[in-house]
Design a protein around this motif. Structure first.
Motif, mmCIF file in Angstrom:
data_model
loop_
_atom_site.group_PDB
_atom_site.id
_atom_site.type_symbol
_atom_site.label_atom_id
_atom_site.label_comp_id
_atom_site.label_asym_id
_atom_site.label_seq_id
_atom_site.Cartn_x
_atom_site.Cartn_y
_atom_site.Cartn_z
ATOM 1 N N THR A 128 40.486 -17.252 -18.404
ATOM 2 C CA THR A 128 41.780 -17.867 -18.705
ATOM 3 C C THR A 128 42.093 -17.750 -20.186
ATOM 4 O OG1 THR A 128 40.615 -19.986 -18.820
ATOM 5 C CG2 THR A 128 41.814 -19.505 -16.787
ATOM 6 N N ILE A 129 43.375 -17.862 -20.490
ATOM 7 C CA ILE A 129 43.850 -17.835 -21.869
ATOM 8 C C ILE A 129 44.813 -18.994 -22.060
ATOM 9 C CG2 ILE A 129 45.682 -16.195 -21.254
ATOM 10 C CD1 ILE A 129 45.464 -15.108 -24.115
ATOM 11 N N TRP A 130 44.685 -19.693 -23.183
ATOM 12 C CA TRP A 130 45.533 -20.829 -23.518
ATOM 13 C C TRP A 130 46.205 -20.608 -24.871
ATOM 14 C CZ3 TRP A 130 41.418 -22.004 -20.373
ATOM 15 C CH2 TRP A 130 41.631 -22.934 -19.355
ATOM 16 N N LEU A 131 47.367 -21.195 -25.007
ATOM 17 C CA LEU A 131 48.024 -21.283 -26.306
ATOM 18 C C LEU A 131 48.643 -22.664 -26.420
ATOM 19 C CD1 LEU A 131 48.989 -19.989 -28.956
ATOM 20 C CD2 LEU A 131 51.058 -19.268 -27.744
ATOM 21 N N ASN A 132 48.218 -23.422 -27.406
ATOM 22 C CA ASN A 132 48.752 -24.767 -27.658
ATOM 23 C C ASN A 132 49.480 -24.776 -28.991
ATOM 24 O OD1 ASN A 132 46.393 -25.216 -25.742
ATOM 25 N ND2 ASN A 132 47.314 -27.248 -25.776
ATOM 26 N N LEU A 133 50.741 -25.183 -28.956
ATOM 27 C CA LEU A 133 51.570 -25.264 -30.150
ATOM 28 C C LEU A 133 51.890 -26.723 -30.439
ATOM 29 C CD1 LEU A 133 54.137 -22.365 -29.570
ATOM 30 C CD2 LEU A 133 52.121 -22.348 -31.039
ATOM 31 N N PHE A 134 51.739 -27.116 -31.704
ATOM 32 C CA PHE A 134 52.046 -28.469 -32.141
ATOM 33 C C PHE A 134 53.162 -28.404 -33.187
ATOM 34 C CE2 PHE A 134 47.682 -28.299 -30.822
ATOM 35 C CZ PHE A 134 47.486 -29.457 -30.104
ATOM 36 N N TYR A 162 49.403 -23.891 -14.698
ATOM 37 C CA TYR A 162 49.287 -24.908 -13.656
ATOM 38 C C TYR A 162 49.886 -24.441 -12.332
ATOM 39 C CZ TYR A 162 48.448 -27.586 -17.837
ATOM 40 O OH TYR A 162 47.949 -28.024 -19.044
ATOM 41 N N GLU A 163 49.704 -23.186 -12.049
ATOM 42 C CA GLU A 163 50.270 -22.623 -10.830
ATOM 43 C C GLU A 163 49.170 -22.430 -9.805
ATOM 44 O OE1 GLU A 163 52.681 -18.611 -9.460
ATOM 45 O OE2 GLU A 163 52.648 -19.232 -11.536
ATOM 46 N N GLY A 164 49.403 -22.918 -8.596
ATOM 47 C CA GLY A 164 48.381 -22.823 -7.570
ATOM 48 C C GLY A 164 48.482 -21.541 -6.774
ATOM 49 N N HIS A 165 47.532 -21.359 -5.884
ATOM 50 C CA HIS A 165 47.509 -20.184 -5.021
ATOM 51 C C HIS A 165 48.419 -20.440 -3.821
ATOM 52 C CE1 HIS A 165 43.980 -18.503 -7.160
ATOM 53 N NE2 HIS A 165 43.696 -19.783 -7.334
ATOM 54 N N GLY A 166 49.692 -20.371 -4.047
ATOM 55 C CA GLY A 166 50.619 -20.601 -2.957
ATOM 56 C C GLY A 166 51.385 -21.893 -3.068
ATOM 57 N N GLY A 167 50.927 -22.803 -3.915
ATOM 58 C CA GLY A 167 51.652 -24.045 -4.112
ATOM 59 C C GLY A 167 51.604 -24.913 -2.877
ATOM 60 N N TYR A 168 52.530 -25.856 -2.772
ATOM 61 C CA TYR A 168 52.546 -26.768 -1.645
ATOM 62 C C TYR A 168 53.164 -26.151 -0.402
ATOM 63 C CZ TYR A 168 51.197 -30.623 -4.653
ATOM 64 O OH TYR A 168 50.498 -31.445 -5.486
ATOM 65 N N ASN A 169 54.295 -25.506 -0.591
ATOM 66 C CA ASN A 169 55.035 -25.040 0.575
ATOM 67 C C ASN A 169 55.274 -23.538 0.587
ATOM 68 O OD1 ASN A 169 55.408 -27.738 1.539
ATOM 69 N ND2 ASN A 169 57.022 -27.998 -0.004
ATOM 70 N N GLU A 170 55.430 -22.921 -0.582
ATOM 71 C CA GLU A 170 55.784 -21.511 -0.631
ATOM 72 C C GLU A 170 54.713 -20.725 -1.369
ATOM 73 O OE1 GLU A 170 59.549 -21.118 -2.410
ATOM 74 O OE2 GLU A 170 60.583 -22.393 -0.964
ATOM 75 N N PRO A 171 54.476 -19.497 -0.938
ATOM 76 C CA PRO A 171 53.484 -18.655 -1.644
ATOM 77 C C PRO A 171 53.889 -18.448 -3.099
ATOM 78 C CG PRO A 171 54.062 -17.708 0.481
ATOM 79 C CD PRO A 171 55.018 -18.841 0.246
ATOM 80 N N GLY A 172 52.938 -18.678 -3.970
ATOM 81 C CA GLY A 172 53.222 -18.490 -5.389
ATOM 82 C C GLY A 172 53.946 -19.643 -6.045
ATOM 83 N N GLY A 173 54.262 -20.697 -5.283
ATOM 84 C CA GLY A 173 54.994 -21.813 -5.861
ATOM 85 C C GLY A 173 54.123 -22.650 -6.777
ATOM 86 N N LYS A 174 54.732 -23.261 -7.771
ATOM 87 C CA LYS A 174 53.987 -24.085 -8.710
ATOM 88 C C LYS A 174 53.714 -25.452 -8.101
ATOM 89 C CE LYS A 174 55.466 -22.002 -13.069
ATOM 90 N NZ LYS A 174 56.092 -22.253 -14.379
ATOM 91 N N LYS A 175 52.507 -25.942 -8.314
ATOM 92 C CA LYS A 175 52.179 -27.286 -7.874
ATOM 93 C C LYS A 175 52.795 -28.323 -8.816
ATOM 94 C CE LYS A 175 47.881 -25.979 -5.590
ATOM 95 N NZ LYS A 175 46.433 -26.207 -5.496
ATOM 96 N N TYR A 176 52.602 -28.133 -10.090
ATOM 97 C CA TYR A 176 53.246 -28.961 -11.101
ATOM 98 C C TYR A 176 53.150 -28.228 -12.419
ATOM 99 C CZ TYR A 176 48.466 -30.307 -12.313
ATOM 100 O OH TYR A 176 47.153 -30.302 -12.667
ATOM 101 N N SER A 177 54.014 -28.552 -13.347
ATOM 102 C CA SER A 177 54.055 -27.837 -14.619
ATOM 103 C C SER A 177 54.184 -28.839 -15.755
ATOM 104 C CB SER A 177 55.240 -26.861 -14.650
ATOM 105 O OG SER A 177 55.255 -26.148 -15.860
ATOM 106 N N ARG A 178 53.451 -28.591 -16.850
ATOM 107 C CA ARG A 178 53.505 -29.480 -18.006
ATOM 108 C C ARG A 178 53.642 -28.658 -19.283
ATOM 109 N NH1 ARG A 178 48.275 -33.119 -17.576
ATOM 110 N NH2 ARG A 178 47.363 -31.039 -17.454
ATOM 111 N N PRO A 179 54.727 -27.901 -19.437
ATOM 112 C CA PRO A 179 54.867 -27.118 -20.674
ATOM 113 C C PRO A 179 55.059 -27.986 -21.902
ATOM 114 C CG PRO A 179 56.881 -27.017 -19.382
ATOM 115 C CD PRO A 179 55.871 -27.713 -18.525
#
Length: 450
Positions: A128-134, A162-179
């Protein structure tokens, strides 16, 4: 005759010289003969020494003194103007010292994690790769506005933040996002430090709370004889998290990975110096879900101390009011300290910890062991009624093991982290502890600060 004249001329000269030496006012010559003799002595050159002092010569002397006084006044005026100009320039420099009003800094992380569970044939491998900006915007000399933005990408399967493998209902859908992880105002009200907005609340040693909340925080410091302040921090607000995921007492959709949030949070943290190199840290926390009033309380207590110049020791324990096994502890011994501003610095540490999901309110040691907080939940397991497989790595499980790590700063503003964790993981009911499985976790991480 000449001897008498010389004496008459030296007397007023000595008087003036002595007065200037001791810092007194110049001697005022009241008698005309003394002035005449002094003028003759000062102006005599050869034959001119015999010429008498006239009214005209005295006027010339007075004019010269007035000119000198005028020049001194002009010099004083120019000096005052220069001082005023210097003061203005100093104020401009001080203003520029916190300009521009917006500051941006951050860090990036490249991480490779490798997990191995005893009852699995295929080890988990994550890159994984992260970038945090303050950001920080200075409103004035007392208040500022802060924000934190995090961007993540799983290089293993190319999923975004924060993207899951398919999400809750749709393939590729995000479970939740915290940008936007944090967005808060910070300042001072009298002697109290205040925060308001969405901010990061971390309990001492990340033991019982480690998440973002929407609310307020007040912190007050009391000076001590050790040169460090005893700080007390009160926080209150709301959070949306996975706190009750997999909780036996959670009767409201406990397998919802979203955590059925809307939780009220109250936290009190105390950090108290008790010796030159020793600090105590305590925490009391309480959460309550607003929908069904499900409640959890946690306590933690610990200390850190320097055994010598290079050796530091931590010890802490935590407890909650959960019905499952609810006690946890951590012990850590560290040699040296890796500081990103000092190239070549490093540290070596060993940590022993007993980690149980319900000892903490949320994300307890989440960065130490991946998948532990979330559990091993998979929809296909529920579909196959493989309940034991689900509960085995759920939040009411535990991990008991050791970690050995090394941190190194090869160049300024970077850090290389390498650690290896091993121990036993499994479910832990009060009456039926169940089987513990061997678990190992290896991490390599490269951090860059800017």
């Amino acid at each position: 005759m000449n001897k008498k004249r010389m004496i008459c001329g030296l007397v007023p000269a000595l008087a003036i010289s002595m007065s200037s030496t001791v810092g007194a006012q110049p001697v005022v010559m009241d008698t005309k003969p003394a002035m005449e003799q002094n003028a003759v002595t000062e102006n005599q050159t050869g034959a001119d020494a015999q010429q008498p002092v006239t009214q005209e010569s005295l006027q010339v002397m007075r004019k010269q003194l007035e000119e000198q006084l005028h020049q001194a006044q002009e010099l004083q005026s120019r000096l005052n103007a220069q001082l005023e100009s210097l003061d203005k320039r100093m104020k401009k420099v001080e203003k520029r010292s916190w300009q521009p009003p917006v500051e941006i800094h951050g860090y990036g992380r490249l991480r490779w994690d490798k997990h191995h569970y005893e009852d699995r044939n295929d080890p988990n491998d994550y890159k994984t790769i992260w970038l945090n900006l303050f950001t920080k915007y200075r409103i004035n000399d007392r208040w500022s506005l802060h924000s934190e933005h995090e961007f993540e990408n799983n290089l293993t399967d190319n999923h975004g933040a924060y993207e899951g493998h398919g999400g809750y209902n749709e393939p590729g859908g995000k479970k939740y996002s915290r940008p936007v992880l944090q967005l808060y105002a910070e300042g001072r009200v009298g002697e109290v430090n205040v925060k308001a907005g969405r901010y990061y609340l971390q309990s001492p040693y990340k033991f019982t709370f480690d998440d973002k909340i929407d609310g307020w925080q007040a912190s007050y410091g009391i000076p001590t004889k050790w040169g460090r302040k005893a700080n007390f921090t009160l926080s209150a607000g709301n959070t949306y998290s996975k706190i009750f995921y997999g909780d036996k007492e959670n009767e409201l959709n406990y397998w919802n990975e979203g955590g059925d949030g809307n939780l009220k949070v109250v936290s009190l943290i105390g950090e108290i110096p008790i010796a030159k190199n020793t600090n105590l840290a305590t925490h009391y926390g309480k959460i309550k879900r607003r929908t069904d009033r499900l409640e959890r309380k946690t306590w933690s207590f610990g200390f850190d101390t320097k055994l010598n110049r290079d050796l530091k020791f931590w010890a802490a324990m935590a407890k909650s009011d959960s019905q499952t096994l609810n006690k946890s502890h951590v012990l850590q011994l560290q040699y040296k300290e890796a500081r990103p501003d000092i190239p070549g610095s490093y540290d070596i540490y060993i940590k022993k910890y007993l980690q149980r999901g319900h000892s903490g309110m949320t994300n307890w040691f989440n960065d130490d062991i991946a998948e532990f907080t979330h559990g091993d939940y998979k929809a296909e397991n529920l579909a196959n009624n493989d309940g034991d497989k689900v509960w085995q790595y759920s939040r009411w499980g535990e991990f008991n093991g050791l970690r050995v790590g090394v941190d190194f700063v090869p160049v300024r503003n970077t850090k290389l982290l390498i650690n290896y964790t091993f121990g036993k993981m499994g479910k832990c009911l009060d009456r039926d502890p169940g089987r513990r499985y061997a678990y190992s976790f290896f991490r390599t991480q490269w951090e860059m600060y800017f």
